[in-house]
Design an enzyme around this catalytic site. Structure first.
Site, PDB file in Angstrom:
ATOM      1  N   HIS A  55      46.698  39.712  50.194  1.00 13.86           N
ATOM      2  CA  HIS A  55      45.711  38.827  49.557  1.00 13.86           C
ATOM      3  C   HIS A  55      46.503  37.897  48.644  1.00 13.86           C
ATOM      4  CE1 HIS A  55      43.361  42.380  50.672  1.00 13.86           C
ATOM      5  NE2 HIS A  55      42.292  41.601  50.660  1.00 13.86           N
ATOM      6  N   ASP A  79      43.942  37.544  53.722  1.00 10.76           N
ATOM      7  CA  ASP A  79      42.481  37.654  53.641  1.00 10.76           C
ATOM      8  C   ASP A  79      41.914  36.854  52.480  1.00 10.76           C
ATOM      9  OD1 ASP A  79      42.536  39.348  55.747  1.00 10.76           O
ATOM     10  OD2 ASP A  79      41.421  40.962  54.760  1.00 10.76           O
TER      11      ASP A  79
HETATM   12 ZN   LIG Z   1      38.334  40.293  52.027  1.00  8.93          ZN
END
Ligand SMILES: [Zn+2]
Length: 237
Positions: free
Chosen positions: A196, A49
């Protein structure tokens, strides 16, 4: 007095229920949301992400290339605009690109105009980056309530969430090894792994990627994109 108390309890229950619906990884009020697929085959999807970002995009692409793994990147429109070349490299390397909104605001209690603009603007940027496949959507912070699912369902866009989120369950200073161990312990055939890796603060997640890939490959897992994973969904006749 009793009436006031009861009204207060009812309001509290409604707010609680709305919060649960807005945060659910497996349920939304309209359209389809997928957090994993039901399959016996040892396939998993790695999803990243945010971003793209300068520098780190090259690093993660090198890691994936070395491991011969295709992943899915849910990118933010605002950063796509800024780092279009990085996004082009993601597409050029055969990875899947998903829409993670334009400005990464919580898309709860927002107008239809705001939601439309956020999604369409980012979709155009994803196409500008040279990606021609189906574009799935991942809500910022996984949050959705009424308008967003309604828009997605009207436009036949599937929401993709996840079932493995090591970063949420571990300390923010968790080592790459701890992150990898968490993923390996909880993963199942059909899992969608969220990580992430795009920002410097997430260096441990980035360094966990080769560990996760090696460990899971060693256990017979194959890495696929979200689209490929959806094709593995067991058909219930
Ligand atoms: Zn995000």
């Amino acid at each position: 007095m009793k009436k006031v108390f009861l009204t207060f309890i009812v309001i509290l229950l409604i707010v609680g229920l709305l919060w649960l619906v807005s945060s659910s990884r497996t349920f939304q009020l309209f359209g389809k949301i997928v957090n994993r697929v039901d399959t016996d085959k040892k396939v998993v999807a790695l999803t990243f992400d945010d971003g793209p970002a300068k520098g780190v995009t090259d690093t993660i692409l090198e890691i994936l290339d070395k491991e011969n793994v295709k992943a899915t990147f849910f990118l933010k429109g605002k950063e796509l605009e800024k780092y279009l070349d990085e996004a082009k490299n993601i597409a050029l390397n055969g990875h899947e690109i998903g829409n993670h909104s334009y400005s990464h605001k919580r898309m709860v209690f927002k107008s239809m105009d705001f939601i439309t603009e956020e999604i369409e603007r980012s979709n155009k940027l994803i196409q500008k980056a040279g990606y021609n496949g189906t574009i799935y959507f991942r809500p910022p912070y996984g949050k959705k309530l009424f308008m967003l699912p309604y828009f997605l369902s009207e436009n036949n866009i599937t929401s993709i969430s996840w079932d493995i989120e090591a970063e949420t369950h571990l300390d923010k200073n968790a080592t790459p090894d701890e992150i990898s161990k968490y993923v390996v312990k909880h993963v199942k055939p059909g899992s969608i792994i969220l990580l992430h890796v795009m920002y410097p603060s997430r260096i441990n997640s980035l360094n966990a990627v080769p560990l996760i890939i090696d460990e899971l490959k060693g256990r017979g897992y194959e890495f696929v994109t979200v689209s490929e994973l959806l094709n593995e969904e067991r058909l219930i006749l």
